[in-house]
Design a protein around this motif. Structure first.
Motif, mmCIF file in Angstrom:
data_model
loop_
_atom_site.group_PDB
_atom_site.id
_atom_site.type_symbol
_atom_site.label_atom_id
_atom_site.label_comp_id
_atom_site.label_asym_id
_atom_site.label_seq_id
_atom_site.Cartn_x
_atom_site.Cartn_y
_atom_site.Cartn_z
ATOM 1 N N ALA A 288 -1.107 1.763 -7.113
ATOM 2 C CA ALA A 288 -2.246 2.783 -7.281
ATOM 3 C C ALA A 288 -2.290 3.489 -5.843
ATOM 4 O O ALA A 288 -2.171 4.798 -5.931
ATOM 5 C CB ALA A 288 -3.753 2.207 -7.421
ATOM 6 N N LYS A 289 -2.173 2.865 -4.673
ATOM 7 C CA LYS A 289 -2.149 3.506 -3.354
ATOM 8 C C LYS A 289 -0.716 4.420 -3.288
ATOM 9 O O LYS A 289 -1.065 5.570 -3.039
ATOM 10 C CB LYS A 289 -2.069 2.598 -2.257
ATOM 11 C CG LYS A 289 -3.522 1.695 -2.161
ATOM 12 C CD LYS A 289 -3.473 0.960 -1.169
ATOM 13 C CE LYS A 289 -4.734 0.091 -0.893
ATOM 14 N NZ LYS A 289 -4.722 -1.016 -0.110
ATOM 15 N N LEU A 290 0.359 4.119 -3.695
ATOM 16 C CA LEU A 290 1.498 4.765 -3.520
ATOM 17 C C LEU A 290 1.356 5.948 -4.569
ATOM 18 O O LEU A 290 1.937 7.064 -3.984
ATOM 19 C CB LEU A 290 2.766 3.962 -3.843
ATOM 20 C CG LEU A 290 3.193 2.875 -2.595
ATOM 21 C CD1 LEU A 290 4.055 2.034 -3.291
ATOM 22 C CD2 LEU A 290 3.371 3.489 -1.433
ATOM 23 N N GLU A 291 0.901 5.742 -5.545
ATOM 24 C CA GLU A 291 0.744 6.739 -6.796
ATOM 25 C C GLU A 291 -0.200 7.865 -6.065
ATOM 26 O O GLU A 291 -0.121 9.175 -6.234
ATOM 27 C CB GLU A 291 0.229 6.513 -8.088
ATOM 28 C CG GLU A 291 1.362 5.746 -8.680
ATOM 29 C CD GLU A 291 0.934 5.396 -10.233
ATOM 30 O OE1 GLU A 291 -0.296 5.371 -10.372
ATOM 31 O OE2 GLU A 291 1.955 5.716 -11.188
ATOM 32 N N ALA A 292 -1.332 7.369 -5.411
ATOM 33 C CA ALA A 292 -2.329 8.316 -4.559
ATOM 34 C C ALA A 292 -1.796 9.151 -3.768
ATOM 35 O O ALA A 292 -2.301 10.237 -3.415
ATOM 36 C CB ALA A 292 -3.658 7.494 -4.268
ATOM 37 N N PHE A 293 -0.627 8.547 -3.101
ATOM 38 C CA PHE A 293 -0.264 9.238 -1.953
ATOM 39 C C PHE A 293 1.040 10.227 -2.664
ATOM 40 O O PHE A 293 1.571 11.024 -1.566
ATOM 41 C CB PHE A 293 0.669 8.326 -0.865
ATOM 42 C CG PHE A 293 -0.272 7.669 0.074
ATOM 43 C CD1 PHE A 293 -0.188 8.247 1.606
ATOM 44 C CD2 PHE A 293 -1.535 7.145 -0.236
ATOM 45 C CE1 PHE A 293 -0.918 7.800 2.416
ATOM 46 C CE2 PHE A 293 -2.331 6.507 1.034
ATOM 47 C CZ PHE A 293 -1.969 7.113 2.178
ATOM 48 N N LEU B 282 -2.871 -5.873 0.862
ATOM 49 C CA LEU B 282 -2.523 -4.617 0.673
ATOM 50 C C LEU B 282 -3.347 -3.955 -0.467
ATOM 51 O O LEU B 282 -3.034 -2.652 -1.053
ATOM 52 C CB LEU B 282 -1.003 -4.499 0.295
ATOM 53 C CG LEU B 282 0.143 -4.846 1.447
ATOM 54 C CD1 LEU B 282 1.570 -5.113 0.722
ATOM 55 C CD2 LEU B 282 -0.133 -4.095 2.483
ATOM 56 N N GLY B 283 -4.021 -4.764 -1.426
ATOM 57 C CA GLY B 283 -4.837 -4.335 -2.452
ATOM 58 C C GLY B 283 -3.949 -3.826 -3.760
ATOM 59 O O GLY B 283 -2.809 -4.606 -3.774
ATOM 60 N N ASN B 284 -4.185 -3.024 -4.332
ATOM 61 C CA ASN B 284 -3.366 -2.242 -5.460
ATOM 62 C C ASN B 284 -2.344 -1.376 -4.865
ATOM 63 O O ASN B 284 -2.651 -0.349 -4.700
ATOM 64 C CB ASN B 284 -4.468 -1.535 -6.483
ATOM 65 C CG ASN B 284 -3.618 -1.398 -7.519
ATOM 66 O OD1 ASN B 284 -2.306 -0.982 -7.795
ATOM 67 N ND2 ASN B 284 -4.454 -1.249 -8.757
ATOM 68 N N LEU B 285 -1.114 -1.834 -4.517
ATOM 69 C CA LEU B 285 -0.082 -0.945 -3.831
ATOM 70 C C LEU B 285 0.316 -0.012 -4.693
ATOM 71 O O LEU B 285 0.488 1.092 -4.245
ATOM 72 C CB LEU B 285 0.820 -2.023 -3.477
ATOM 73 C CG LEU B 285 2.082 -1.353 -2.619
ATOM 74 C CD1 LEU B 285 1.588 -0.536 -1.499
ATOM 75 C CD2 LEU B 285 3.219 -2.346 -2.227
ATOM 76 N N TRP C 233 2.267 4.769 6.289
ATOM 77 C CA TRP C 233 1.333 5.687 5.599
ATOM 78 C C TRP C 233 1.474 6.870 6.091
ATOM 79 O O TRP C 233 1.408 7.885 5.107
ATOM 80 C CB TRP C 233 0.014 5.000 5.461
ATOM 81 C CG TRP C 233 0.076 3.747 4.755
ATOM 82 C CD1 TRP C 233 0.322 2.435 5.407
ATOM 83 C CD2 TRP C 233 0.042 3.141 3.442
ATOM 84 N NE1 TRP C 233 0.287 1.435 4.594
ATOM 85 C CE2 TRP C 233 0.176 1.974 3.461
ATOM 86 C CE3 TRP C 233 0.004 4.070 2.422
ATOM 87 C CZ2 TRP C 233 0.249 1.320 2.212
ATOM 88 C CZ3 TRP C 233 -0.102 3.488 1.285
ATOM 89 C CH2 TRP C 233 0.053 2.083 1.029
#
Length: 283
Positions: free
Chosen positions: A199-204, A194-197, A159
């Motif tokens: 969405a997380k990558l987009e948020a990063f 990992l949850g909503n991977l 991350w």
């Protein structure tokens, strides 16, 4: 010479046979993830990535590939051998003393195709980002590809790397995540979700593509080619590739039990019957 889709499909079966033969011979290795990623490796080296032989460590004006989840070395070694990086016969030395084909890829033996030692999970993306930025400094417009397991995303270094890549606008990298939902201790959801991977990558700050059919060769080629069109836009590119652990062998599919377990003689024979080739080129 470029291979046809049918030739590449046949090659995926051959690579799967190689994987099982390697781990069976030494009763050691990681067949599950290797079998699940065979289409990815065949697509990458057979259609998508620009590289030259003989292999050079610098690889200037060539695409680079960095494997983060180094325990799936059987599929990496077989792919490299089948695409001419080193003799296919060398696969019979897998995990043996004095072999260049250790359980996790290493660089000190000079095995063609290996640019970084991998085995300690969570580090591959960081290394690849350094290579990608190095290419930019050299005026090299080639791309850097990576493969990571979903389980290793539970480690924090990934991350930091995701954050760094977006912050520094490293847009010449395509990072694929093998999303098979399994790891050595069970399902990723049970170990640490990992949850909503996506969405997380987009948020990063990443451009994120997703392919549900990660064991369909043509679909994998298509998503990798689409990812290439997204590079050069000041954002790193990620592919979430849904695969099936142990794909191609029914008693291995979808089970974490085959993460690091070799088949016995009877199981190998059963698997080979499922991975039928009219004229196999087994080593």
């Amino acid at each position: 010479m470029s291979k046809s889709i049918e030739e590449l499909k046949s090659l995926t079966t051959q690579i799967r046979r190689d994987i099982l033969r390697m781990v069976h011979a030494v009763n050691s290795g990681h067949p599950g993830g290797s079998l699940g990623c065979t289409e990815f490796f065949t697509a990458l080296y057979g259609k998508v990535m620009n590289y030259k032989l003989p292999f050079t460590m610098e690889g200037k004006n060539e695409d680079h590939f960095y494997l983060s989840n180094g325990h799936i070395s059987p599929v990496f070694y077989s792919t490299l051998a089948r695409f001419g990086f080193f003799p296919v016969d060398e696969l019979r030395t897998f995990r043996k003393l004095d072999s260049r084909l250790q359980g996790h890829p290493t660089t000190h033996e000079g095995l063609p195709g290996i640019r970084v030692a991998s085995g300690s999970l969570g580090q591959g993306l960081s290394v690849a980002l350094g290579a990608a930025q190095g290419k930019k400094l050299d005026g090299d417009s080639s791309l850097v590809y990576t493969l990571q397991g979903d389980g290793e995303l539970q480690e924090g270094q990934n991350w930091e790397a995701f954050m760094y890549a977006a912050s520094k606008k490293v847009d010449n990298i395509i990072s694929t995540i093998d999303y098979n939902g399994q790891q050595i201790d069970g399902s990723t959801d049970n170990v640490l979700s990992l949850g909503n991977l996506h969405a997380k990558l987009e948020a990063f700050g990443w451009t994120v593509l997703e392919e549900k059919n990660g064991n369909d060769l043509e679909a994998v080629i298509a998503i990798l080619e689409k990812a290439k069109t997204e590079t050069g836009k000041e954002k790193p590119v990620a592919i979430i590739l849904h695969t099936q652990m142990g794909n191609g062998v029914d008693f291995m599919m979808g089970s974490h039990a085959w993460h690091g377990k070799a088949p016995n003689d009877e199981q190998l024979d059963t698997a080979f019957k499922q991975l039928y080739l009219e004229a196999p080129a087994d080593y």
